[in-house]
Design a protein around this motif. Structure first.
Motif, PDB file in Angstrom:
ATOM      1  N   LYS A  25       7.711 -17.394 -22.061  1.00 26.75           N
ATOM      2  CA  LYS A  25       8.941 -16.677 -22.354  1.00 26.75           C
ATOM      3  C   LYS A  25       9.965 -17.635 -22.926  1.00 26.75           C
ATOM      4  CE  LYS A  25       7.368 -12.946 -20.495  1.00 26.75           C
ATOM      5  NZ  LYS A  25       6.121 -13.475 -20.031  1.00 26.75           N
ATOM      6  N   LEU A  67      14.440 -12.076 -17.394  1.00 19.97           N
ATOM      7  CA  LEU A  67      13.282 -12.603 -18.081  1.00 19.97           C
ATOM      8  C   LEU A  67      12.160 -12.932 -17.108  1.00 19.97           C
ATOM      9  CD1 LEU A  67      12.174 -13.558 -20.793  1.00 19.97           C
ATOM     10  CD2 LEU A  67      13.237 -15.765 -20.372  1.00 19.97           C
ATOM     11  N   CYS A  88       6.682  -7.675 -16.871  1.00 15.35           N
ATOM     12  CA  CYS A  88       6.332  -8.154 -18.196  1.00 15.35           C
ATOM     13  C   CYS A  88       4.874  -8.558 -18.222  1.00 15.35           C
ATOM     14  CB  CYS A  88       7.246  -9.306 -18.627  1.00 15.35           C
ATOM     15  SG  CYS A  88       7.529 -10.548 -17.375  1.00 15.35           S
ATOM     16  N   TYR A 102      15.635  -9.120 -24.355  1.00 17.49           N
ATOM     17  CA  TYR A 102      14.453  -8.898 -23.537  1.00 17.49           C
ATOM     18  C   TYR A 102      14.087  -7.422 -23.377  1.00 17.49           C
ATOM     19  CZ  TYR A 102      16.300 -13.484 -22.499  1.00 17.49           C
ATOM     20  OH  TYR A 102      16.845 -14.732 -22.614  1.00 17.49           O
ATOM     21  N   VAL A 126       8.193  -8.013 -20.980  1.00 23.60           N
ATOM     22  CA  VAL A 126       9.533  -8.263 -21.488  1.00 23.60           C
ATOM     23  C   VAL A 126       9.436  -9.193 -22.678  1.00 23.60           C
ATOM     24  CG1 VAL A 126      11.782  -9.276 -20.965  1.00 23.60           C
ATOM     25  CG2 VAL A 126      10.616  -7.871 -19.263  1.00 23.60           C
ATOM     26  N   GLN A 178      21.337  -6.112 -20.725  1.00 25.61           N
ATOM     27  CA  GLN A 178      20.457  -6.434 -21.838  1.00 25.61           C
ATOM     28  C   GLN A 178      21.080  -6.141 -23.193  1.00 25.61           C
ATOM     29  OE1 GLN A 178      17.085  -4.134 -19.719  1.00 25.61           O
ATOM     30  NE2 GLN A 178      16.019  -5.480 -21.141  1.00 25.61           N
TER      31      GLN A 178
END
Length: 577
Positions: free
Chosen positions: A293, A309, A314, A421, A442, A478
């Motif tokens: 990430k 994150l 994710c 994200y 994500v 976000q």
């Protein structure tokens, strides 16, 4: 023909006094790793325990058998790079990436300890960074926990007299990462916790904690410009000399890492209730499917989007780290036309492959001064952002192990909304429509007027008949009002070689052409490999990464790609990491 003869050796990976490790295939299946160990030193109990585990962070054992001189284990091959190589190239990893890898290692150790096995050699060379996160390998030093007391007591006598099986000697491990008790007392689960703490410190500092470098390592841990204070506290507690002073389980260690990134303090994890731990595990569950990430510098402090994150659902990286958003941001409209359709690929048929030029990056701040500081979004802005995000294309392929290799593109059609994200929900279904798996991933940050293209792996090893992709609705943290300009890269001299086993080696050079407005320090360039059919549809996605070149400079790369379907063209898409 015996079972051993049925395997076709693709290449020898390691050959030494401890045996032979090979990359093999059998009929149309593979590749697999085949490990041949001398009968007298093979620890069958460890491999029998591993055969009963479904943890994706541990080797997935396909077969075990014996030959006159060898004990043989065959397990799934995980393509990727060792953590040792990754840190050597990057110098150090940012807080979020390092925490992701550490938590993946904790996940592997938690499953291993449940099997009553201690690894006893948690070290950078034994961690593989793959598309779906970090994997734990090399179990030559592992021991069943019930046998450790006997192995430690009297091991010196057995070594001196030559009596006893080689597998009964005192486990040592990698110097600097192995716990002190592995050298003079009995080891247990807390020995792995010591090593995991040292591993986290190594990722944050880039310094080996061995005798030669221990003072430099400890000084670097105290440097708050390099290591966030809360994560330093986790490292220090996990790697205390006395086992009873450490975290007493890897789940406790994993939760402490999670809370350190939240800013809740590192040493409060032991005081949490079981419900607190369950909630943390649920928040972190999706991250465990992820690869690398965006890297967060510990000096910058905490933002909700940074924490998201790690804790939002994710799908791999590093990066993860694993790790596994591989992101392309391409400007649309007149700017793209003026740049010669900068974010598109030149594609040619067959094995003569195209070149992708692209943008990539993140804006979370106004450090470069080239844009206005993004304004916090209203409820109306959040709804507009949700309506502005579109999945414009997607494609997928099920590999021989039942996992899904995919790529897709998200469009941000707004003119003034930055989405940090965005979450993609990926659902695999059986032929009758029932859900086989549901994963979330994500991604990076998508600016207004840009695309976000990424490739990754998902699934649980059960092959779906269909795969669906949907966007989750952004949360308030976000979305912000503003604009930005991502870093741009260009790929040169892209080529592909294909061997008889179906492996593709995709190579070339990546050049940084424009510095972006990202406030995050870019240490790596993530490279998405995207395969398309002759109609231009995506049929496969994979990835690799290289050290970030300077502006106007180039960095060579080579990415191994396995189990590919039929394809017409290939693109390599670089983004700042």
């Amino acid at each position: 023909m015996g079972i051993d003869d049925a395997y076709r050796v693709q290449r020898v990976l390691v050959r030494n006094a401890n045996g032979v490790t090979e990359l093999v295939t059998i009929e149309d299946a593979g590749p697999f790793v085949r490990k041949k160990m001398p009968l007298q030193s093979a620890n069958r109990a460890v491999w029998a325990a591993l055969a009963g585990s479904a943890c994706p962070r541990l080797p997935q054992v396909a077969a075990t058998y014996e030959m006159p001189d060898w004990f043989v284990v065959v397990y799934d091959y995980v393509p990727g790079e060792s953590l040792a190589n990754a840190v050597e190239r990057a110098g150090a990893l940012g807080a979020v990436i390092a925490a992701q890898v550490a938590q993946d290692v904790c996940e592997a150790l938690s499953a291993l300890h449940t099997l009553h096995v201690a690894h006893l050699d948690i070290a950078p060379a034994n961690i593989i960074l793959a598309a779906d996160g970090a994997h734990l390998v090399d179990f030559g030093n592992a021991r069943v926990l019930g046998s450790l007391d006997a192995a430690s007591a009297g091991a010196a006598d057995k070594a001196a007299t030559g009596s006893g099986a080689a597998g009964a000697s005192r486990p040592k491990g990698t110097w600097g990462f192995a716990a002190p008790e592995q050298y003079f007392y009995k080891a247990d689960e807390r020995s792995d916790i010591f090593a995991a703490g040292r591993l986290l410190g190594y990722m944050l500092t880039g310094i080996q904690p061995d005798d030669e470098n221990i003072e430099e390592f400890e000084a670097a841990l105290l440097d708050e410009d390099r290591v966030p204070v809360a994560l330093r506290a986790v490292v220090e507690r996990a790697s205390r000399f006395e086992p009873s002073a450490r975290y007493q389980s890897v789940d406790e260690l994993s939760l402490a890492i999670f809370r350190a990134l939240q800013g809740d303090g590192a040493d409060t994890a032991a005081d949490n209730t079981a419900a607190d731990k369950d909630n943390a595990v649920q928040r972190d569950e999706g991250r465990r499917q992820s690869g690398p990430k965006q890297q967060v510098d510990g000096r910058r402090g905490s933002r909700p989007a940074q924490i998201a994150l790690v804790v939002l659902a994710c799908a791999t990286a590093l990066m993860s780290l694993t790790v596994c958003a591989k992101v392309l941001m391409g400007r649309k409209g007149e700017d793209q036309q003026a740049a010669g359709q900068q974010a598109t690929s030149q594609q040619v048929p067959g094995d003569v492959l195209g070149v992708s030029d692209s943008d990539g990056g993140v804006q979370l701040d106004d450090d470069n001064g080239s844009n206005t500081v993004p304004a916090r979004a209203t409820a109306s802005d959040i709804e507009r952002a949700y309506q502005s995000l579109k999945i414009s294309e997607s494609g997928w392929h099920v590999d021989s192990n039942g996992y899904v290799d995919y790529a897709l593109t998200i469009q941000n059609t707004s003119e003034d909304l930055i989405v940090e994200y965005p979450e993609v929900i990926i659902t695999g279904r059986a032929a009758d429509g029932s859900v086989v798996f549901s994963k979330s991933q994500v991604m990076g940050v998508v600016y207004p007027g840009y695309d976000l293209t990424f490739a990754c792996m998902t699934g649980d090893g059960t092959a779906p008949a269909t795969v669906e992709f949907a966007l989750g609705k952004p949360q308030d943290y976000q979305v912000s009002v503003g604009t930005g300009h991502p870093t741009e890269y260009k790929v040169h001299d892209l080529s592909v070689r294909k061997d008889g086993a179906g492996k593709l080696t995709v190579s070339g050079e990546v050049e940084k052409t424009v510095e972006g407005d990202e406030w995050l320090d870019s240490q790596s360039v993530w490279l998405s490999v995207i395969l398309r059919d002759d109609q231009g549809q995506i049929v496969y996605g994979w990835n690799g990464f290289v050290e970030s070149p300077g502006l106007g400079e180039q960095m060579p790369f080579s990415i191994a790609v396995y189990s590919v379907p039929d394809y017409a063209t290939v693109e390599v898409v670089p983004i700042a990491q």
